[in-house]
Design a protein around this motif. Sequence first.
Motif, mmCIF file in Angstrom:
data_model
loop_
_atom_site.group_PDB
_atom_site.id
_atom_site.type_symbol
_atom_site.label_atom_id
_atom_site.label_comp_id
_atom_site.label_asym_id
_atom_site.label_seq_id
_atom_site.Cartn_x
_atom_site.Cartn_y
_atom_site.Cartn_z
ATOM 1 N N GLY A 55 0.800 -1.217 0.000
ATOM 2 C CA GLY A 55 0.000 0.000 0.000
ATOM 3 C C GLY A 55 0.832 1.266 0.000
ATOM 4 N N ARG A 56 2.142 1.132 -0.128
ATOM 5 C CA ARG A 56 3.032 2.283 -0.079
ATOM 6 C C ARG A 56 3.409 2.766 -1.480
ATOM 7 N N GLU A 57 3.542 4.088 -1.596
ATOM 8 C CA GLU A 57 3.989 4.670 -2.850
ATOM 9 C C GLU A 57 5.466 4.360 -3.059
ATOM 10 N N VAL A 58 5.846 4.084 -4.304
ATOM 11 C CA VAL A 58 7.234 3.753 -4.614
ATOM 12 C C VAL A 58 7.789 4.754 -5.618
ATOM 13 N N ASP A 59 9.101 4.895 -5.625
ATOM 14 C CA ASP A 59 9.764 5.879 -6.477
ATOM 15 C C ASP A 59 10.120 5.245 -7.821
ATOM 16 N N GLU A 60 9.134 5.169 -8.693
ATOM 17 C CA GLU A 60 9.352 4.686 -10.046
ATOM 18 C C GLU A 60 8.326 5.296 -10.972
ATOM 19 N N LYS A 61 8.572 5.222 -12.253
ATOM 20 C CA LYS A 61 7.673 5.798 -13.243
ATOM 21 C C LYS A 61 6.998 4.687 -14.038
ATOM 22 N N ARG A 62 5.703 4.863 -14.270
ATOM 23 C CA ARG A 62 4.964 3.927 -15.111
ATOM 24 C C ARG A 62 4.038 4.704 -16.034
ATOM 25 N N ASN A 63 3.818 4.148 -17.197
ATOM 26 C CA ASN A 63 2.982 4.783 -18.212
ATOM 27 C C ASN A 63 1.567 4.220 -18.143
ATOM 28 N N VAL A 64 0.580 5.100 -18.169
ATOM 29 C CA VAL A 64 -0.819 4.682 -18.029
ATOM 30 C C VAL A 64 -1.240 3.741 -19.152
ATOM 31 N N LEU A 65 -0.875 4.057 -20.384
ATOM 32 C CA LEU A 65 -1.256 3.215 -21.522
ATOM 33 C C LEU A 65 -0.579 1.850 -21.434
ATOM 34 N N VAL A 66 0.692 1.833 -21.089
ATOM 35 C CA VAL A 66 1.430 0.571 -20.989
ATOM 36 C C VAL A 66 0.863 -0.300 -19.878
ATOM 37 N N GLU A 67 0.561 0.293 -18.723
ATOM 38 C CA GLU A 67 -0.008 -0.472 -17.615
ATOM 39 C C GLU A 67 -1.418 -0.954 -17.948
ATOM 40 N N SER A 68 -2.189 -0.126 -18.616
ATOM 41 C CA SER A 68 -3.556 -0.505 -19.005
ATOM 42 C C SER A 68 -3.553 -1.680 -19.963
ATOM 43 N N ALA A 69 -2.494 -1.800 -20.761
ATOM 44 C CA ALA A 69 -2.384 -2.906 -21.717
ATOM 45 C C ALA A 69 -2.369 -4.261 -21.010
ATOM 46 N N ARG A 70 -1.998 -4.288 -19.730
ATOM 47 C CA ARG A 70 -2.047 -5.540 -18.968
ATOM 48 C C ARG A 70 -3.483 -6.058 -18.884
ATOM 49 N N ILE A 71 -4.408 -5.159 -18.593
ATOM 50 C CA ILE A 71 -5.820 -5.546 -18.493
ATOM 51 C C ILE A 71 -6.379 -5.875 -19.874
ATOM 52 N N ALA A 72 -5.931 -5.129 -20.864
ATOM 53 C CA ALA A 72 -6.455 -5.279 -22.232
ATOM 54 C C ALA A 72 -5.831 -6.446 -22.990
ATOM 55 N N ARG A 73 -4.870 -7.133 -22.370
ATOM 56 C CA ARG A 73 -4.134 -8.201 -23.064
ATOM 57 C C ARG A 73 -3.499 -7.660 -24.340
ATOM 58 N N GLY A 74 -3.079 -6.401 -24.275
ATOM 59 C CA GLY A 74 -2.389 -5.763 -25.390
ATOM 60 C C GLY A 74 -3.283 -5.091 -26.402
ATOM 61 N N ASN A 75 -4.569 -5.396 -26.382
ATOM 62 C CA ASN A 75 -5.493 -4.834 -27.371
ATOM 63 C C ASN A 75 -6.063 -3.511 -26.864
ATOM 64 N N ILE A 76 -5.270 -2.466 -26.987
ATOM 65 C CA ILE A 76 -5.671 -1.161 -26.466
ATOM 66 C C ILE A 76 -5.109 -0.082 -27.373
ATOM 67 N N LYS A 77 -5.783 1.068 -27.383
ATOM 68 C CA LYS A 77 -5.357 2.187 -28.215
ATOM 69 C C LYS A 77 -5.146 3.428 -27.359
ATOM 70 N N PRO A 78 -4.276 4.334 -27.800
ATOM 71 C CA PRO A 78 -4.143 5.612 -27.100
ATOM 72 C C PRO A 78 -5.463 6.380 -27.162
ATOM 73 N N LEU A 79 -5.818 7.056 -26.094
ATOM 74 C CA LEU A 79 -7.078 7.786 -26.068
ATOM 75 C C LEU A 79 -7.116 8.864 -27.140
ATOM 76 N N SER A 80 -5.965 9.332 -27.568
ATOM 77 C CA SER A 80 -5.911 10.340 -28.638
ATOM 78 C C SER A 80 -6.535 9.832 -29.934
ATOM 79 N N GLU A 81 -6.643 8.516 -30.087
ATOM 80 C CA GLU A 81 -7.214 7.938 -31.308
ATOM 81 C C GLU A 81 -8.729 7.727 -31.218
ATOM 82 N N TYR A 82 -9.312 8.011 -30.056
ATOM 83 C CA TYR A 82 -10.769 7.836 -29.905
ATOM 84 C C TYR A 82 -11.517 8.854 -30.752
ATOM 85 N N ARG A 83 -12.500 8.367 -31.495
ATOM 86 C CA ARG A 83 -13.386 9.216 -32.275
ATOM 87 C C ARG A 83 -14.825 8.832 -31.930
#
Length: 216
Positions: free
Chosen positions: A54-82
């Motif tokens: 439950g503790r915050e750690v000193d590292e950087k993670r990307n929202v899209l890259v982390e979200s791809a875990r849930i999506a099993r890789g099938n995900i797009k950047p929100l900038s591409e949403y129409r």
Amino acid sequence: MKKFAIVISGCGVQDGAEIHESVMAMLAVDMAGCFYQLFAPDMLQLRVVNHLTGREVDEKRNVLVESARIARGNIKPLSEYRAADYDALLFPGGFGAALNLSTYGRDGASMKVNSEVERAVKDAYSQKKVIGAMCIAPVVVAKILGKGMLTIGSDRGTAADIENFGAKHQSSGKGEVAIDLENKIFTTPCYMLSSSIKDIFVGATNLVNEMVRAME
């Protein structure tokens, strides 16, 4: 086949998308006979949390890259949403909605919203698409649109913020859905209440079914 765009905010309740809510949302859309595409903003997380301690750690993670875990890789950047390509826009919750999609978790009522999230919601609303939000995510929708009837369950402080943004709050219980047919906004409280995973399934299913009904 109706098409859902589901926007998630990382992977893990403390710093990203709530995994149960995200998966149940996808399952509910699939069970309703609809298609979904996952999206996430391509940005660094506001914070990274060790979910074991439950503790915050000193590292950087990307929202899209982390979200791809849930999506099993099938995900797009929100900038591409129409908005024109989809019938519905849906936001699961988790602290990512309040930290990455917006700054509500840090700034409270003086929150700001990610520009891509704001564009997505405004475009969906202007094109009369159906908008859904789970858990804390209705706060983001309320801040962007400044209107509508939404629910985050029964938390008075969060409800007051929603109303200060210009929307209205409807108290709700586990699995219940606040239905705003005029604005085509549908919300359910999920883990804003002391829910079990079964309750999340029921809430996601009820939410998606109401959204599909509004498309017909």
